[in-house]
Structures are given as structure tokens and as C-alpha cells.
Design a protein around this motif. Structure first.
Motif, PDB file in Angstrom:
ATOM      1  N   THR A 191       0.844  -1.190   0.000  1.00  0.00           N
ATOM      2  CA  THR A 191       0.000   0.000   0.000  1.00  0.00           C
ATOM      3  C   THR A 191       0.882   1.244   0.000  1.00  0.00           C
ATOM      4  O   THR A 191       1.945   1.262   0.604  1.00  0.00           O
ATOM      5  N   THR A 225      -1.178  -0.432  -4.313  1.00  0.00           N
ATOM      6  CA  THR A 225      -2.181   0.633  -4.285  1.00  0.00           C
ATOM      7  C   THR A 225      -1.456   1.970  -4.418  1.00  0.00           C
ATOM      8  O   THR A 225      -0.409   2.193  -3.806  1.00  0.00           O
ATOM      9  N   CYS A 226      -2.016   2.851  -5.246  1.00  0.00           N
ATOM     10  CA  CYS A 226      -1.466   4.191  -5.442  1.00  0.00           C
ATOM     11  C   CYS A 226      -2.537   5.022  -6.135  1.00  0.00           C
ATOM     12  O   CYS A 226      -3.606   4.508  -6.482  1.00  0.00           O
ATOM     13  N   SER A 227      -2.274   6.286  -6.358  1.00  0.00           N
ATOM     14  CA  SER A 227      -3.226   7.110  -7.090  1.00  0.00           C
ATOM     15  C   SER A 227      -3.114   6.810  -8.582  1.00  0.00           C
ATOM     16  O   SER A 227      -2.108   6.255  -9.049  1.00  0.00           O
ATOM     17  N   ASP A 264      -6.214   1.796  -7.796  1.00  0.00           N
ATOM     18  CA  ASP A 264      -6.274   3.231  -7.518  1.00  0.00           C
ATOM     19  C   ASP A 264      -7.000   3.438  -6.196  1.00  0.00           C
ATOM     20  O   ASP A 264      -8.212   3.211  -6.102  1.00  0.00           O
ATOM     21  N   TYR A 265      -6.257   3.868  -5.181  1.00  0.00           N
ATOM     22  CA  TYR A 265      -6.874   3.999  -3.856  1.00  0.00           C
ATOM     23  C   TYR A 265      -7.874   5.159  -3.796  1.00  0.00           C
ATOM     24  O   TYR A 265      -8.687   5.236  -2.858  1.00  0.00           O
ATOM     25  N   THR A 266      -7.829   6.052  -4.791  1.00  0.00           N
ATOM     26  CA  THR A 266      -8.783   7.165  -4.799  1.00  0.00           C
ATOM     27  C   THR A 266     -10.125   6.755  -5.406  1.00  0.00           C
ATOM     28  O   THR A 266     -11.099   7.494  -5.304  1.00  0.00           O
ATOM     29  N   ALA A 293     -12.136   0.901  -4.343  1.00  0.00           N
ATOM     30  CA  ALA A 293     -10.799   0.330  -4.138  1.00  0.00           C
ATOM     31  C   ALA A 293     -10.838  -0.859  -3.184  1.00  0.00           C
ATOM     32  O   ALA A 293     -10.218  -1.901  -3.435  1.00  0.00           O
ATOM     33  N   ALA A 294     -11.566  -0.711  -2.083  1.00  0.00           N
ATOM     34  CA  ALA A 294     -11.646  -1.808  -1.111  1.00  0.00           C
ATOM     35  C   ALA A 294     -12.285  -3.037  -1.742  1.00  0.00           C
ATOM     36  O   ALA A 294     -11.829  -4.175  -1.531  1.00  0.00           O
ATOM     37  N   ASP A 332       2.374  -2.381   4.556  1.00  0.00           N
ATOM     38  CA  ASP A 332       1.499  -1.213   4.657  1.00  0.00           C
ATOM     39  C   ASP A 332       2.311   0.045   4.946  1.00  0.00           C
ATOM     40  O   ASP A 332       2.914   0.187   6.007  1.00  0.00           O
ATOM     41  N   MET A 365      -6.612   1.240   6.336  1.00  0.00           N
ATOM     42  CA  MET A 365      -6.041   0.111   5.601  1.00  0.00           C
ATOM     43  C   MET A 365      -5.708  -1.052   6.528  1.00  0.00           C
ATOM     44  O   MET A 365      -5.824  -2.224   6.145  1.00  0.00           O
TER      45      MET A 365
END
Length: 434
Positions: free
Chosen positions: A220, A244-246, A263-265, A269-270, A284, A290
Motif C-alpha cells: 500500500t 495501491t497508489c493514485s 487506484d486507492y482514490t 478500491a476496497a 502497509d 487500511m
């Protein structure tokens, strides 16, 4: 690189000196004296100067507390196992931002001086900067792996004076020979994140080169320094890596080898993560929500591990004091570890930076083999350290922010290489005449 080329040229002069006769000897010796008199790496700076330039803080706070000084005492080799390094490049880490504001002040002060618990002596002035790439200028009597002139890199422990200075002193066990294929600017982007990632993945996560093949790992916050290094290391070890990243960092992490990117935005995403095959390990770099989500993403009852680099230890010691803070942090870790093991059969662990020169030797080999690349997002000259801090503080890192400390020295070294080449030519011509 200029200083090393100059040193190699100097050694060539000595070779000519040993083989040639008469006036050739005289010329070679003259060349040697000329080179050594102009190269700081030939003598310890402690014998040449007592003060150095550095960026320091004399109180905790925001960017305004950073001050440039030319009156900082040059560090000296006080232990038989220490080496002194002339800094050519340094880089910044989020920890530098936190330490500037006082993060970890109590525990780090105790680590610097165990007797400080009995007094109120100030820890200032402090020099920040946790990465260094440079040249060895002096060694303790028991140092066996380095000699003056060696190009090296290292991660400076948070309890030691940092690398935003002309010189830094470390033990030889914290230092490694710099990768041959990298410039100092590139090399300075790697050591601290490498030592942190290796400590988390190997010491806490139980992974290694021989046990990572086909392991599923989730990272993450994968576009920062630790993330970009971990992606490359794990791919070199044969793991399957999800990040995970933008969205605007997806190209970067895929280019480094990430197999899957979330894309965590994005609002789902979850859900995307929960639909994937379970993971053997999660590294992490984000923390917060998270952590709770991660427990359900790991393979149950199969030795899977969750390792977080976002821990409350230093925050607790800062707010509660050394004893209460350490006890509270330990109790938190123990409680979460037991709960995770009982409920999901997964291991919950904290990861920390650990100084390790020999580990950097392995990283250096991977770099020279082309399996790990430096990821430098921004470069600043030594005169613009506050701007470098501001860049890092703005967030959304895409690699590392590097400070070029010895630009003027590099230009002088390049000129010296040219002068030395001319001396070599004269040596060769004179040798032919005799």
C-alpha cells in the motif's frame, strides 16, 4: 565519479613511477604531490579544517527552523570502526519532515546519549538527512572494508547527525560500496528506503530471495520511496506484486514491475482488493483504515503476515514519556498480534528501519545487475534545502527528493581529472624518451 577517476589517475602515476627511471621518477612524484595537495580525499578533513557547512535546526517546528551554517564542527573518527564520508549527495525522507517537527525527540535523544535521561542538555543543533552517497576521507584503525577514496553509500540512523552537511561519520557496518553504475545523485535515493524495506520484508515479513517465488504481496502506498524500492526488490525475488497508489502514479509502479495496480482514490478500491486472490504478505505504508481492511485480505491460517511501517511507538514516547509510551506501544502491538492470530490465523507485525551495510552490498549488486533502478523525482542544490523539504511536504511522492551537496567539488574534480590526464601524458612521453 570525478574524484574516483582522479584517484585512479593518481594510482597510474604511481605505477609509472615504479616502472620508469631517472627524470620519469621525478615527474611522477611531482604529479603525485600535485594531485594529493588538491584532493581532500587524500587527507582527513579533520586535519584540514575544523568547521563545515550544514543545514541545521536549533528548535523543532516548520520549514522556518531550517538554518544554513558554515560553523558546524567537522565530525571526527572517534572509534576504531568508524569512517568519515565527504557527502556528495543526500536525499530526504518523510521521517526528516517528522523529525524537523520533533517526532521521536525523546526516544532519539536517549538513543544518542543514554545519560541524557539524567539531565536536560539540549540535543541541538541537529542535522537532518538520512541518505548519503559520497567518498571516504578517513578511517578508524580497525576498519577493514574501506579506504580513503572509496565511493560509498549509506543510510544514516535517525539518532546520528545527518547527511545535509559536508561530512558525516558512520561505523563501517552501516556503510556499503556505492553501485558502480550510479551517480552520487542517483545512489543517494536508495539506502534509507532499502534498509527500511529489507527490515520490514525480511526481518518482520519472513521473505527472502529464496522464499519469495510466486508469493502474493500487496504494497500500500506503492509510489513513495519504500514502495518503489520494494516493488523492484520483490520482482527480482520472483514475487507477484499488487500495489495501491493514485491513478497518476500507475505508469510509474507498472514500469517498475507491479503486476496489478489499484487506484486507492477510486470509490471501489476496497471492493477491488477484496475480490482478488488472498495475499501471503501485506506491506502497509499508509496505516489508518487500511490496517483493518488488510486483515481480511490475507490468506487465513497459512502463515500470512501483515507488516506496517506506521507505528505509534515514537508518538507514544513523545506524548506519554519514555516509560509509559514504550509500555503502551508494546501493549498495543501485543494485543493486535494476539487478536489477529486468534481471529484470522495471520501474523501482525511492526516494521522499522535497521542500519545494515552488508544488506546494502546485496542491493548494490542488484542495482549493478539492472534489477533495481533509482527513482528520483526531484533534485535540489545544497542552497535550496528548504525548497526540497517543501517539495516533500507537499506529498504525493513519485520517488525520492535528492539534494546535491558537493556540486562545486564535482566541478573542481572534473577539472582535476583533466589536469591529471595531462600529467599522465607527460609521464608517458618522458618514459618513451628514456
Amino acid at each position: 565519479m570525478g574524484s574516483v577517476r582522479a584517484m585512479a589517475s593518481t594510482r597510474l602515476l604511481c605505477l609509472f613511477n615504479a616502472k620508469a627511471a631517472g627524470s620519469t621518477k621525478t615527474l611522477a612524484r611531482a604529479g603525485w604531490r600535485s594531485v594529493c595537495s588538491r584532493r581532500n580525499v587524500c587527507s582527513s578533513p579533520s586535519r584540514l579544517q575544523s568547521c563545515m557547512s550544514a543545514w541545521v535546526i536549533d528548535q523543532y517546528g516548520t520549514n522556518e527552523v531550517l538554518k544554513y551554517s558554515e560553523d558546524i564542527n567537522v565530525p571526527t573518527v572517534n572509534s576504531p570502526s568508524e569512517v568519515m564520508i565527504k557527502v556528495h549527495a543526500a536525499s530526504l525522507n518523510p521521517l526528516d519532515i517528522s523529525m524537523r517537527g520533533g517526532y521521536g525527540a525523546r526516544l532519539l535523544k536517549l538513543r544518542r546519549d543514554p545519560m541524557s535521561v539524567m539531565d536536560n542538555d539540549s540535543e541541538f543543533p541537529l542535522i537532518l538527512g538520512r541518505d548519503v552517497s559520497g567518498v571516504v576521507v578517513d578511517c578508524g584503525s580497525e576498519v577493514t572494508h574501506f579506504v580513503p577514496g572509496d565511493e560509498v553509500w549509506a543510510a544514516v540512523p535517525p539518532w546520528k547527525q545527518g547527511s545535509l552537511a559536508e561530512f558525516v561519520t558512520l561505523t563501517e557496518y552501516e556503510v556499503s560500496h556505492k553501485p558502480k553504475l550510479l551517480s552520487h545523485t542517483e545512489a543517494a535515493s536508495i539506502p534509507y528506503v532499502a534498509n527500511t524495506a529489507l527490515s520490514a520484508l525480511v526481518n518482520a515479513g519472513g521473505l527472502c530471495r529464496d522464499s519469495s517465488s510466486n508469493k502474493r504481496v500487496l504494497i500500500t502506498g506503492g509510489s513513495g520511496g519504500v514502495g518503489t524500492f520494494s516493488i523492484q526488490l520483490l520482482k527480482a525475488w520472483g514475487a507477484h506484486v499488487t500495489v495501491t497508489c493514485s491513478q497518476n502514479a500507475e505508469g510509474l509502479v507498472r514500469g517498475l514491475g507491479a503486476d496489478e495496480v489499484v487506484d486507492y482514490t477510486a470509490g471501489d478500491a476496497a471492493e477491488q482488493l477484496e475480490m482478488m486472490e488472498k495475499f501471503d504478505m501485506i506491506l502497509d505504508n499508509v496505516g489508518g483504515e487500511m490496517e483493518q481492511l488488510a486483515m481480511g485480505l490475507l490468506k487465513p491460517w497459512s502463515g500470512a503476515k501483515y507488516v506496517t511501517l506506521v507505528t505509534p511507538l515514537l508518538l507514544n514516547t513523545d506524548s506519554m514519556g519514555l516509560l509509559d509510551g514504550t509500555f503502551h506501544a508494546g501493549f498495543t502491538l501485543h494485543s493486535k498480534a494476539i487478536q489477529s492470530l486468534i481471529s484470522n490465523g495471520v501474523f501482525y507485525r511492526w516494521g522499522f528501519y535497521a542500519p545494515d551495510g552488508p544488506a546494502l552490498d546485496e542491493v548494490s549488486s542488484l542495482v549493478d545487475a539492472g534489477k533495481i533502478l533509482p527513482v528520483v523525482e526531484a533534485q535540489f542544490p545544497f542552497t535550496q534545502v528548504p525548497q526540497a523539504f517543501q517539495k516533500l511536504e507537499d506529498g504525493h511522492a513519485r520517488g525520492k527528493t535528492v539534494v546535491r551537496v558537493a556540486e562545486e567539488d564535482d566541478r573542481q574534480a572534473e577539472g582535476l581529472v583533466q589536469e591529471t590526464a595531462e600529467v599522465e601524458q607527460e609521464v608517458q612521453e618522458t618514459a618513451k624518451q628514456h
